[in-house]
Design an enzyme around this catalytic site. Structure first.
Site, mmCIF file in Angstrom:
data_model
loop_
_atom_site.group_PDB
_atom_site.id
_atom_site.type_symbol
_atom_site.label_atom_id
_atom_site.label_comp_id
_atom_site.label_asym_id
_atom_site.label_seq_id
_atom_site.Cartn_x
_atom_site.Cartn_y
_atom_site.Cartn_z
ATOM 1 N N SER A 41 0.793 -1.228 0.000
ATOM 2 C CA SER A 41 0.000 0.000 0.000
ATOM 3 C C SER A 41 0.825 1.279 0.000
ATOM 4 O O SER A 41 0.321 2.338 -0.339
ATOM 5 C CB SER A 41 -0.965 0.027 1.186
ATOM 6 O OG SER A 41 -0.271 0.240 2.398
ATOM 7 N N LYS A 82 0.834 4.871 6.743
ATOM 8 C CA LYS A 82 0.164 5.659 5.706
ATOM 9 C C LYS A 82 0.685 7.090 5.712
ATOM 10 O O LYS A 82 1.322 7.542 6.653
ATOM 11 C CB LYS A 82 -1.362 5.694 5.942
ATOM 12 C CG LYS A 82 -2.027 4.330 6.051
ATOM 13 C CD LYS A 82 -2.028 3.558 4.761
ATOM 14 C CE LYS A 82 -2.672 2.194 4.960
ATOM 15 N NZ LYS A 82 -2.506 1.318 3.841
#
Length: 176
Positions: A41, A82
């Site tokens: 990701s 993230k």
């Protein structure tokens, strides 16, 4: 006499080992933490298997900023890594594949793919003390676009990913 010298040597080694273990304990519990990247990701910035050091102290003295790479718990024993995209009070939406914060297109300084995965949590105004995060691999990331992740409360942020320590050929500070 020889036995007394050996005992002093062993006591010295035990003391030094205890001090070293105490320093490591303090560093990894209060100042930093090692974590591993799992999944794709955050590609191309971070890769599956990368090992990082997370700075757990700096957010006590400074503010979280847009584009910081943060680490937070998602499930027990599972941390997400993230990038912060929107700050408290900002609005976020995706229109025609373009990420908008407060109605303005962002990400121009990064070369992210056109977004095709809009999620089920947009548009949104980021609540107070919370942050909207996305993975750099915009179309292959479970992040704040989805209700099951949502925005991340400041108290849940472990820290900022600052240094990659593995693989050796990529050791160094992390862009963020």
């Amino acid at each position: 006499m020889e036995e007394n010298k050996l005992r002093k040597e062993l006591i010295g080694w035990a003391r030094d080992l205890t001090i070293a273990l105490l320093v490591v304990f303090i560093i990894f519990n209060f100042l930093g933490q090692k974590t591993n990247v799992v999944g794709k990701s955050m590609e191309p910035t971070l890769h599956d298997g990368d090992q990082l050091v997370v700075d757990k102290l700096s957010y006590r003295f400074s503010e979280i900023e847009r584009y910081d790479i943060i680490v937070f718990p998602y499930e027990p024993k599972l941390y997400y890594i993230k990038r912060v995209i929107a700050l408290p009070g900002e609005s976020v939406d995706i229109q025609n594949g373009t990420l908008l914060v407060n109605g303005e297109a962002i990400d121009s300084e990064y070369n992210f793919d056109i977004i095709t995965e809009y999620g089920n949590n947009l548009p949104i105004v980021v609540p107070p003390n919370e942050y909207f995060v996305l993975g750099d691999n915009r179309n292959n990331s479970s992040d704040s676009r989805y209700i099951d992740v949502g925005t991340i409360h400041k108290k849940d942020i472990i820290g900022k990913a600052v240094v990659r320590i593995w693989p050796l050929k990529l050791v160094g500070s992390i862009d963020g």
